[in-house]
Scaffold this motif. Sequence first.
Motif, PDB file in Angstrom:
ATOM      1  N   GLY A 106       0.776  -1.230   0.000  1.00 14.95           N
ATOM      2  CA  GLY A 106       0.000   0.000   0.000  1.00 14.95           C
ATOM      3  C   GLY A 106       0.808   1.280   0.000  1.00 14.95           C
ATOM      4  N   TYR A 107       2.124   1.172  -0.210  1.00 12.24           N
ATOM      5  CA  TYR A 107       2.978   2.356  -0.169  1.00 12.24           C
ATOM      6  C   TYR A 107       3.337   2.871  -1.555  1.00 12.24           C
ATOM      7  CZ  TYR A 107       3.735   1.340   4.777  1.00 12.24           C
ATOM      8  OH  TYR A 107       3.552   1.118   6.112  1.00 12.24           O
ATOM      9  N   GLN A 108       3.549   4.153  -1.626  1.00 16.66           N
ATOM     10  CA  GLN A 108       4.270   4.734  -2.750  1.00 16.66           C
ATOM     11  C   GLN A 108       5.752   4.660  -2.384  1.00 16.66           C
ATOM     12  OE1 GLN A 108       4.990   9.077  -3.225  1.00 16.66           O
ATOM     13  NE2 GLN A 108       3.600   8.903  -4.967  1.00 16.66           N
ATOM     14  N   ALA A 109       6.565   4.128  -3.278  1.00 16.41           N
ATOM     15  CA  ALA A 109       7.996   3.977  -2.992  1.00 16.41           C
ATOM     16  C   ALA A 109       8.806   4.671  -4.080  1.00 16.41           C
ATOM     17  CB  ALA A 109       8.380   2.503  -2.909  1.00 16.41           C
ATOM     18  N   ILE A 110       9.838   5.389  -3.665  1.00 13.09           N
ATOM     19  CA  ILE A 110      10.712   6.095  -4.597  1.00 13.09           C
ATOM     20  C   ILE A 110      12.159   5.808  -4.215  1.00 13.09           C
ATOM     21  CG2 ILE A 110      11.434   8.336  -5.511  1.00 13.09           C
ATOM     22  CD1 ILE A 110       8.676   9.402  -4.872  1.00 13.09           C
ATOM     23  N   ALA A 111      12.925   5.343  -5.201  1.00  9.93           N
ATOM     24  CA  ALA A 111      14.348   5.071  -4.993  1.00  9.93           C
ATOM     25  C   ALA A 111      15.161   5.928  -5.952  1.00  9.93           C
ATOM     26  CB  ALA A 111      14.655   3.594  -5.227  1.00  9.93           C
ATOM     27  N   PRO A 112      15.819   6.969  -5.462  1.00  6.11           N
ATOM     28  CA  PRO A 112      16.617   7.820  -6.351  1.00  6.11           C
ATOM     29  C   PRO A 112      17.993   7.225  -6.620  1.00  6.11           C
ATOM     30  CG  PRO A 112      16.712   8.654  -4.116  1.00  6.11           C
ATOM     31  CD  PRO A 112      15.773   7.481  -4.085  1.00  6.11           C
ATOM     32  N   ASN A 113      18.539   7.551  -7.768  1.00  9.02           N
ATOM     33  CA  ASN A 113      19.916   7.152  -8.097  1.00  9.02           C
ATOM     34  C   ASN A 113      20.845   8.239  -7.566  1.00  9.02           C
ATOM     35  OD1 ASN A 113      22.357   6.451  -9.151  1.00  9.02           O
ATOM     36  ND2 ASN A 113      21.682   6.330 -11.276  1.00  9.02           N
ATOM     37  N   VAL A 114      21.231   8.116  -6.323  1.00  5.49           N
ATOM     38  CA  VAL A 114      21.984   9.188  -5.684  1.00  5.49           C
ATOM     39  C   VAL A 114      23.468   9.198  -6.056  1.00  5.49           C
ATOM     40  CG1 VAL A 114      20.405   9.419  -3.753  1.00  5.49           C
ATOM     41  CG2 VAL A 114      22.283   7.781  -3.597  1.00  5.49           C
ATOM     42  N   PHE A 115      23.900   8.224  -6.860  1.00  9.26           N
ATOM     43  CA  PHE A 115      25.295   8.200  -7.309  1.00  9.26           C
ATOM     44  C   PHE A 115      25.466   8.764  -8.718  1.00  9.26           C
ATOM     45  CE2 PHE A 115      26.651   4.264  -4.610  1.00  9.26           C
ATOM     46  CZ  PHE A 115      26.533   5.017  -3.466  1.00  9.26           C
ATOM     47  N   GLN A 116      24.411   9.175  -9.378  1.00  8.12           N
ATOM     48  CA  GLN A 116      24.513   9.427 -10.805  1.00  8.12           C
ATOM     49  C   GLN A 116      25.495  10.541 -11.160  1.00  8.12           C
ATOM     50  OE1 GLN A 116      20.381  10.563 -11.808  1.00  8.12           O
ATOM     51  NE2 GLN A 116      21.222  12.497 -12.492  1.00  8.12           N
ATOM     52  N   ARG A 117      25.732  11.480 -10.273  1.00  2.00           N
ATOM     53  CA  ARG A 117      26.697  12.536 -10.571  1.00  2.00           C
ATOM     54  C   ARG A 117      28.133  12.010 -10.524  1.00  2.00           C
ATOM     55  NH1 ARG A 117      22.934  14.191  -7.137  1.00  2.00           N
ATOM     56  NH2 ARG A 117      21.717  16.116  -7.412  1.00  2.00           N
ATOM     57  N   GLN A 118      28.340  10.967  -9.733  1.00  5.19           N
ATOM     58  CA  GLN A 118      29.697  10.464  -9.521  1.00  5.19           C
ATOM     59  C   GLN A 118      30.053   9.268 -10.407  1.00  5.19           C
ATOM     60  OE1 GLN A 118      27.657  11.387  -6.832  1.00  5.19           O
ATOM     61  NE2 GLN A 118      28.809  13.282  -6.541  1.00  5.19           N
ATOM     62  N   GLY A 119      29.052   8.502 -10.853  1.00  2.00           N
ATOM     63  CA  GLY A 119      29.370   7.375 -11.719  1.00  2.00           C
ATOM     64  C   GLY A 119      28.362   6.246 -11.611  1.00  2.00           C
ATOM     65  N   GLU A 152       9.370  15.892  -1.815  1.00  4.01           N
ATOM     66  CA  GLU A 152       8.526  16.961  -2.349  1.00  4.01           C
ATOM     67  C   GLU A 152       7.783  16.498  -3.598  1.00  4.01           C
ATOM     68  OE1 GLU A 152      11.093  20.270  -2.958  1.00  4.01           O
ATOM     69  OE2 GLU A 152      11.567  20.503  -0.824  1.00  4.01           O
ATOM     70  N   TRP A 153       8.488  15.760  -4.458  1.00  2.00           N
ATOM     71  CA  TRP A 153       7.839  15.233  -5.665  1.00  2.00           C
ATOM     72  C   TRP A 153       6.715  14.285  -5.289  1.00  2.00           C
ATOM     73  CZ3 TRP A 153       6.635  10.653  -7.928  1.00  2.00           C
ATOM     74  CH2 TRP A 153       6.296  10.682  -9.282  1.00  2.00           C
ATOM     75  N   ALA A 154       6.981  13.421  -4.308  1.00  5.37           N
ATOM     76  CA  ALA A 154       5.978  12.456  -3.872  1.00  5.37           C
ATOM     77  C   ALA A 154       4.719  13.157  -3.389  1.00  5.37           C
ATOM     78  CB  ALA A 154       6.549  11.574  -2.767  1.00  5.37           C
ATOM     79  N   ALA A 155       4.881  14.204  -2.596  1.00  4.95           N
ATOM     80  CA  ALA A 155       3.736  14.921  -2.050  1.00  4.95           C
ATOM     81  C   ALA A 155       2.868  15.526  -3.139  1.00  4.95           C
ATOM     82  CB  ALA A 155       4.216  16.014  -1.095  1.00  4.95           C
ATOM     83  N   ALA A 156       3.479  15.848  -4.280  1.00  2.00           N
ATOM     84  CA  ALA A 156       2.739  16.454  -5.391  1.00  2.00           C
ATOM     85  C   ALA A 156       2.256  15.428  -6.396  1.00  2.00           C
ATOM     86  CB  ALA A 156       3.624  17.486  -6.097  1.00  2.00           C
ATOM     87  N   ASN A 157       2.592  14.155  -6.179  1.00  2.69           N
ATOM     88  CA  ASN A 157       2.264  13.121  -7.169  1.00  2.69           C
ATOM     89  C   ASN A 157       1.736  11.846  -6.516  1.00  2.69           C
ATOM     90  OD1 ASN A 157       3.404  14.065 -10.045  1.00  2.69           O
ATOM     91  ND2 ASN A 157       4.803  14.788  -8.434  1.00  2.69           N
TER      92      ASN A 157
END
Length: 290
Positions: A106-119, A152-157
């Motif tokens: 029942g959750y909205q889940a978001i996993a960001p790619n937090v390494f994308q700037r580094q590789g 913030e994106w989650a709250a708006a979507n």
Amino acid sequence: MLVKDSDFDSLVPGLPLSRRTFVGASLAAGFALSVRPALGQSVIQTAADGLVAGDIAIKAPDGVPVKAYWVQPAGKGPFPTVLVVQEIFGLHEYIRDVCRRLARQGYQAIAPNVFQRQGDPSRIASVPEILATIVSRVPDVQVMHDLDACAEWAAANGGDPARLGITGFCWGGRISWLYAAHNPKLKAAVAWYGRLSGASSEMTPKHPLDLVSALQAPVLGLYGAKDQGIPVSDVDAMREALTAAGKKGEFMIYPEAGHAFHADYRPSYRAEEAADGWKRLLAWFRANGV
């Protein structure tokens, strides 16, 4: 702000690789086993039917469109939101599957790619090289801002901003502790074998044990007694510090588990402990308003 794939394809070449298995015996900084593809190891695969899922991009405060995997139940929200933070191996299929498991609850889940700037860790063959060329170059403050942008994106979507949680594995477990001290809107955190202490650096100025007094959300810590990189003494010290500071937190130490016992694509996986930890995660979130 939602950004199209075409706006950031040049930042991260290619999509994350499929789930792979890892074999090897060396540990680096208490993180994980060396990266090697292998065949024949069973993995959990969570179907996406009945869910809405996709790859998105969320503009961070520094203007970078951060790639993320997003999934939630089909139908009308708002849904409680859980941010999912990767291991050092990046936003691969295992992390995506964890998101789908949460969506099935029942959750909205978001996993960001937090390494994308580094590789891209999937292009590197060894843990020491991943640590040296990518992980050591990732500032904690950058990760906090990326997670804020996701919230913030989650709250708006379709997400409910009043029911926000976070969970992370290994490197992401430490980040979950840090985010509990960073975001006053967070309701609860679950840290899977996240490092609690360490040397300070420009990129990582403070560690969880340094931030106990700043914690703003209750944290559940799931650890293995046989973890070669995170001693039980660190867990005991964190428990004592939480009690002394009047902060809410709980720990489960699995006597026979080592590091990464939830990672079903690796030899470190322990099905019984992983299943128990997952039940505790769901109970912790629900007991704390997520």
